[in-house]
Design an enzyme around this catalytic site. Sequence first.
Site, PDB file in Angstrom:
ATOM      1  N   ASP A 205       0.870  -1.178   0.000  1.00  0.00           N
ATOM      2  CA  ASP A 205       0.000   0.000   0.000  1.00  0.00           C
ATOM      3  C   ASP A 205       0.911   1.234   0.000  1.00  0.00           C
ATOM      4  OD1 ASP A 205      -1.921   1.945   0.446  1.00  0.00           O
ATOM      5  OD2 ASP A 205      -2.346   1.332   2.508  1.00  0.00           O
ATOM      6  N   GLU A 239      -2.086  10.870   0.763  1.00  0.00           N
ATOM      7  CA  GLU A 239      -3.352  10.135   0.748  1.00  0.00           C
ATOM      8  C   GLU A 239      -3.683   9.592   2.127  1.00  0.00           C
ATOM      9  OE1 GLU A 239      -6.122   6.788   0.579  1.00  0.00           O
ATOM     10  OE2 GLU A 239      -4.016   6.715   1.192  1.00  0.00           O
TER      11      GLU A 239
END
Length: 376
Positions: A205, A239
Amino acid sequence: MAEPDATDALLQELLWTYGPCGQEDEVRAVCARELQPVVDDMWTDDAGNLVGYIAAGGPPKSTDHRHRATAGRSAATRVMAHMDELSMLVKRIEPDGSLHLTQLGTMYPGNFGLGPVAVLGEHETFTAVLTLGSEHTTKESPRIWQTKPDKGDQALDWHHVYVFTGRTDDELAAAGVHPGTRVCVERSKRTLVEVGDYVGCYFLDDRAAVTALLKAARVLRERGRRPADDVYVVFTTNEEIGGVGGSYASASLPGTLTLALEVGPTEREYGTTVGGGPIVGYSDALCVYDKDVADRLMEIADDHGFEPQAAVLGAFMSDASHSKANGVTPRAGLLCLPTLSTHGYEVMPRRSIDAVAEIVVDFVVQPDETRSGATR
């Protein structure tokens, strides 16, 4: 691990590259090196996002595509993957040179473990150790005692741990360490491992999705294919702390559709498995993704025989859902690589990067009225 191909090698390079929230420069440099030869234009915007432009009709003759289009007049698609990683932030420095930390993004000490960390000082990056202290202690060491399962039985949290640096205050100051300095899991803990047909590492991720997006851009160029509408491939910042970069890009770039590439949780509650195909999001904690976009992604994946998994996700957010929730994109989609133990030691199928890249290529190339909604 078997001899790596170009995709494996790029993924490993990205995993070894530090990119904490707000300090993604080194990751951006790797992405820029790979992206520049396969796009029509490339730039870094004011939020630190790396943007690549692929024109529908061939290389552009001006830079007008860098500016926001009049609402409702552009069918361009923005495809995003984020460069930042979960990390830590120096909260204070003790007189003995130890560092106390807080999380930068949703990160817990137990998920990433005690051990070596990289302290990203202004003038020097060096290795230190995230530690709890000796287990051979009693109630006289309450901070440690609290975390013992047969004693205090508290979950390990940031106030329990600290970083041993082996340095004095003056040495830390010389290295440029202060409150706000980023601390990352050290490179020695970020090597891909092979688990049968799967690979595992911290920070897949979102480095796996970044790799997939870079591959999609490269495939478009190598096959000589042009998208049906202009495409902006965006490697976003921040993010993990609110989809900041993605929201800025959605607001400032032409287009009405933001598609996020992410890792996707594989858990019984969502009906998803790590052995399954790419995950297509129909909703998450922030938004309901556009059904026609999700349906189209499912259709393309089915056509390839990828066995896609539809999912309604909770406790999950993306650049696309942040953008839609913030009102800066009217349309949003989510395509995920199926991933075990998201925000921990993540595991995913080796084939998932190639599969997601192929879906993205077909999604932007194949004309389909639903992708542009009412703006056509």
